[in-house]
Enzyme design. Sequence first.
Site, PDB file in Angstrom:
ATOM      1  N   ARG A  51      51.556  31.981  35.512  1.00 24.13           N
ATOM      2  CA  ARG A  51      51.758  32.862  36.659  1.00 24.13           C
ATOM      3  C   ARG A  51      50.651  32.624  37.681  1.00 24.13           C
ATOM      4  NH1 ARG A  51      52.565  38.758  34.034  1.00 24.13           N
ATOM      5  NH2 ARG A  51      50.818  38.058  32.759  1.00 24.13           N
ATOM      6  N   ASP A  53      48.811  33.268  41.257  1.00 19.97           N
ATOM      7  CA  ASP A  53      48.671  34.437  42.120  1.00 19.97           C
ATOM      8  C   ASP A  53      49.167  34.136  43.532  1.00 19.97           C
ATOM      9  OD1 ASP A  53      47.536  35.929  40.074  1.00 19.97           O
ATOM     10  OD2 ASP A  53      45.485  35.341  40.590  1.00 19.97           O
ATOM     11  N   ARG A 199      39.396  31.269  39.839  1.00 15.68           N
ATOM     12  CA  ARG A 199      38.705  31.652  41.073  1.00 15.68           C
ATOM     13  C   ARG A 199      37.415  32.410  40.795  1.00 15.68           C
ATOM     14  NH1 ARG A 199      42.461  34.676  44.911  1.00 15.68           N
ATOM     15  NH2 ARG A 199      43.735  35.235  43.119  1.00 15.68           N
TER      16      ARG A 199
END
Length: 246
Positions: A51, A53, A199
Site C-alpha cells: 500500500r 501512500d 520516508r
Amino acid sequence: MTKRYFVRFAYDGTNYHGWQIQPNGISVQEVLQKALSTLLRMRVTVVGAGRTDAGVHARSMVAHFDVDDTVEIDERQLCYKLNRLLPCDIAVYSVQQVSVDMHARFSAKSRTYHYYIHTRKDPFSRKYSCELHYDLDFALMNKAAEHLLAVDDFEAFCKSNTDVKTTLCDVMEARWIDDGGGNWHFRIVANRFLRNMVRAVVGTLIEVGRHRMTYTDFEKVVAGKSRSAAGESMPGNALFLEDVAY
C-alpha cells in the site's frame, strides 16, 4: 474453481490518494479495478503487493485478481486493452496467469524502494525528487543505514495509531547511492515495510547527515522504538516502489 492472474504495472502517484481504495479520494486500486471490470464485463477485485501512500509512485507494482476458470483471457490482448483504457499515469507491463496459491502480497519475498534527492535547484527533478540544500555527510548516513540491517524492530519509523500487528521487518539492503550531478537516491530492500517507514527512515538519516544526530543517537532512536524521537517524514513525491520480487 478459479484462475489467478498477476498484473505488473507502474504508476505516477501524483494524482492519487495512494494505492488503496479511499472514501474521500481516487486511488490507483480503484482505477485499475474499474478498468478490469469494464474489459472483463464482471466485477473484479484486485489485491496489491503493498500500500503506497498518497503521492508515492511505483515503477514496478504487482496486483492479482481472480476469475472463474471458465473465463478465457488472452493475456497480451488484455494488457493492450488495459493500456488503452487506463489514464496516462498508469501503465500495465504484463498480465500473467499464476498458480492460485500465489498471492501478490503474501507471496512476495522482498520489496525495493528508492527515495530520490537532489542538492541543487533543478526544474526537471522537482516533481520526483526532494530538493535539499544542506551539507550532507553521506558516508555517515551510509554507516547509519547499514545499522538497519542488524535490527529487526522498526517501530521508531512506523506511523502512529496504525492497526499494524507487528513492527518486525527484515531489511536486506539500505544505502545511499550517488547518481552524479548532486543527485542521490536511498535504496532499501526488505521483506515488508511499515506505513510511512521509508520516508521516516530517510528523514532520520538526513538528520544524521546534517550532524544534528550522531551515529550513537541514531542507534538509540532505533532501539528506543519511539516515532517522536526519529526524524520527520519526508515528502512522498520523491518515493518510488521500484520492484517486488517473488
